[in-house]
Design a protein around this motif. Sequence first.
Motif, PDB file in Angstrom:
ATOM      1  N   VAL A 173      -8.204  -0.482   4.945  1.00  0.00           N
ATOM      2  CA  VAL A 173      -8.434   0.482   6.020  1.00  0.00           C
ATOM      3  C   VAL A 173      -8.842  -0.240   7.301  1.00  0.00           C
ATOM      4  N   ILE A 194       0.836  -1.207   0.000  1.00  0.00           N
ATOM      5  CA  ILE A 194       0.000   0.000   0.000  1.00  0.00           C
ATOM      6  C   ILE A 194       0.868   1.253   0.000  1.00  0.00           C
ATOM      7  N   PRO A 235      -4.348   6.134  -2.548  1.00  0.00           N
ATOM      8  CA  PRO A 235      -4.400   4.718  -2.934  1.00  0.00           C
ATOM      9  C   PRO A 235      -3.320   4.280  -3.916  1.00  0.00           C
ATOM     10  N   LYS A 236      -2.658   5.216  -4.582  1.00  0.00           N
ATOM     11  CA  LYS A 236      -1.645   4.799  -5.549  1.00  0.00           C
ATOM     12  C   LYS A 236      -0.265   4.599  -4.917  1.00  0.00           C
ATOM     13  N   SER A 262     -12.995   5.600   2.033  1.00  0.00           N
ATOM     14  CA  SER A 262     -12.325   4.446   1.443  1.00  0.00           C
ATOM     15  C   SER A 262     -13.224   3.755   0.430  1.00  0.00           C
ATOM     16  N   SER A 273     -12.473   5.316  -2.670  1.00  0.00           N
ATOM     17  CA  SER A 273     -11.099   5.122  -3.159  1.00  0.00           C
ATOM     18  C   SER A 273     -10.909   3.833  -3.926  1.00  0.00           C
ATOM     19  N   GLY A 274     -11.917   2.995  -3.981  1.00  0.00           N
ATOM     20  CA  GLY A 274     -11.734   1.760  -4.733  1.00  0.00           C
ATOM     21  C   GLY A 274     -12.118   0.546  -3.925  1.00  0.00           C
ATOM     22  N   SER A 296      -9.922  -0.797  -0.909  1.00  0.00           N
ATOM     23  CA  SER A 296      -9.556   0.162   0.119  1.00  0.00           C
ATOM     24  C   SER A 296     -10.188  -0.119   1.482  1.00  0.00           C
ATOM     25  N   THR A 297     -11.487  -0.498   1.501  1.00  0.00           N
ATOM     26  CA  THR A 297     -12.126  -0.695   2.806  1.00  0.00           C
ATOM     27  C   THR A 297     -11.479  -1.836   3.574  1.00  0.00           C
ATOM     28  N   ALA A 348      -4.374   3.935   2.339  1.00  0.00           N
ATOM     29  CA  ALA A 348      -5.441   3.225   1.623  1.00  0.00           C
ATOM     30  C   ALA A 348      -6.613   4.152   1.332  1.00  0.00           C
ATOM     31  N   ALA A 349      -6.923   5.056   2.258  1.00  0.00           N
ATOM     32  CA  ALA A 349      -8.114   5.891   2.078  1.00  0.00           C
ATOM     33  C   ALA A 349      -7.837   7.113   1.206  1.00  0.00           C
ATOM     34  N   TRP A 350      -6.694   7.749   1.380  1.00  0.00           N
ATOM     35  CA  TRP A 350      -6.476   9.026   0.699  1.00  0.00           C
ATOM     36  C   TRP A 350      -5.383   9.007  -0.358  1.00  0.00           C
TER      37      TRP A 350
END
Lengths: 345, 287
Positions: free
Chosen positions: B97, A259, A306-307, B86, B89-90, B93-94, A302-304
């Motif tokens: 997170v 991540i 993602p890349k 999240s 975000s895809g 993601s959840t 992961a939340a803000w």
Amino acid sequence: MNTPNSLLIRRSRRSSNLSFVALGLVAVGLVMMPYVVYQSVTSSMVMLFVLVIIASMWNLLAGFGGLVSIGQQAYIGIGAYTVIVMADLGVHPLIGVFFGALTSAMLALPTSWLAFRLRGDYFAVGTWVIAEVYRLVMIKFQFVGGADGKSLVGLSGLDPVMRSALTYWFALGIAILTVLGCFWLLRSRIGLALTAIRDDEVSARAGGIDATRIKRIVYLVSAAGCGLAGGILVVDALRVQPDAIFSVSWSAYMIFIVIIGGIGYLEGPLIGALVFFAMQQFLAEMGTWYLMLLGVLAICAAAWFPKGLWGAFSQKTGFRLFPVGYHVAQRFDTPVDSRAPLFRN
Amino acid sequence: MQILDALAQGILLGGLYTLFAVGLSIMFGVMRIVNLAHGDFAILAAFLAILLVGETSFPVWLVVAITVPAFAAIGYFLQRTLFQQSLNSGPLSTLLVTFGMSIVIQNALLEAFSANPQRLDVGQLATASFPVGPIAIPYIGVLGLMLAILCIVAIELFLRRTATGRMTRAVSDDPDTARLTGANSRHIYGLATGIAFGAVAIAGLLLAARSSVEPTAGSMRLIFAFEAVVIGGLGSLWGTLVGGLSLGVVQTLVAHFDPSSSILAGHLLFLLVLAFRPQGLIPARSL
């Protein structure tokens, strides 16, 4: 005139050709390390290589196959135990590591029949349960030491300095092979199919891709890679302890590395592993606070973000260390010979 | 007779598992989120209650009355902020997170409370039992099973009989279309998570009242809850009850013969269902 064959499509840019040379130099530098630095440095680098391997495998699985597993520690454990058992049978541990990869892939096949029945997010927890099953079954076997674990025989005759250097080179070699293997896999037909599935599974299936088969292949490859990592861990530590080798922390590490580094980029796990390794070296004494920091970073990324680091960098600069995609290298004003191949490596 | 006793204990344990599983089932049913920190939130609720009981002179019922609504509110807030972010975000993601949250909660609890197991003191209730024929039924087990059934009935009534409940089902089926007809899907998501967090807080408190819990116990709770959901059948709350009870009974019966194989037996039941009846014992319908 902008007919398709007026474009020259290439995979590599000049920058990635140059970076291959640079990577080669880095690899040579890493090979020389045991002659230059203290043994304590090289032995901690073995962990870095293990992290690179397992994170690359997880990236292949999640970033390209869309299979988020929290159960890859199952194959780390199976790889490690295979080395132990094979060593008891008289096989040299370094050879046993490859048998570990084989056993992992073989057990991953029936596992995938079960796990693939769970879609998406439930797949993640399902793989975790299966990893737990492997651990609980393993501690029932007294010949591998039950819940206490077992020591590795077969390397004890070696001079410690030599053994340490050998382990280092072995781990380095496998890490390089893993990364190159991922690179090769992604440039093959399977890689093309994987990319299509990642972008839109329904369309990929409609386009004639057997998505389940492709995902299964990736799952098996990833299991084999984790088996190698488990083998290296046991060769390095000279013993195996079931709770540690089957620990879900391995999954946490893989996820964090991928991540932070950038999911879906081959470069991501390399960058992420370096970041993680550095944090581990400097902050690990902080114990629970360090782990909390890892968790918070993973949540935020992961939340803000993602890349990941490499994704952000690559998007800004267009730079790719490992050219797995295609790009327009040159656009001609007049059509080039229409019989010339459109795609060129 | 001991078998009968084990069977009864298993059913009561299954009630507790169901209580854990209901929240997981709701969150997946409405938002397709699998909350990997689900078990850890239960343990967090338990430790907060233990802290409140220890530090203040509040009676236990007041602590429960504070903790459960507080967790429902935390759930709503988390959904509106972090989980919603999240979700945008895809798809992966959840998971990532909530996995991160699980690590944070476990280590924060270890830091604050040390690794020692602790127990929520509920006085007589923890040990008292009443005889039914030759076997003794503990009150707290019955309480757990009743709460589980009560939770399911309440949620089913909410989903079927209220306007918000119908809206929740609509959002769960197709959030975009539901939004066109005026549903505020984010608010609905928040409510669903609030319900799930309230339920998991109850489960956590009950767990800590039955037996002592350690900060890292959440992972196992998540796995049991997940198994109950899959065994029962995805998307069906009554199925989750059947799944929870089956898991509890299998674990307790096997523990009667070989305590060290109890958890493995539960996992194997889960794998058997996955292999031969992947739709679960009670075939699913949408929420």
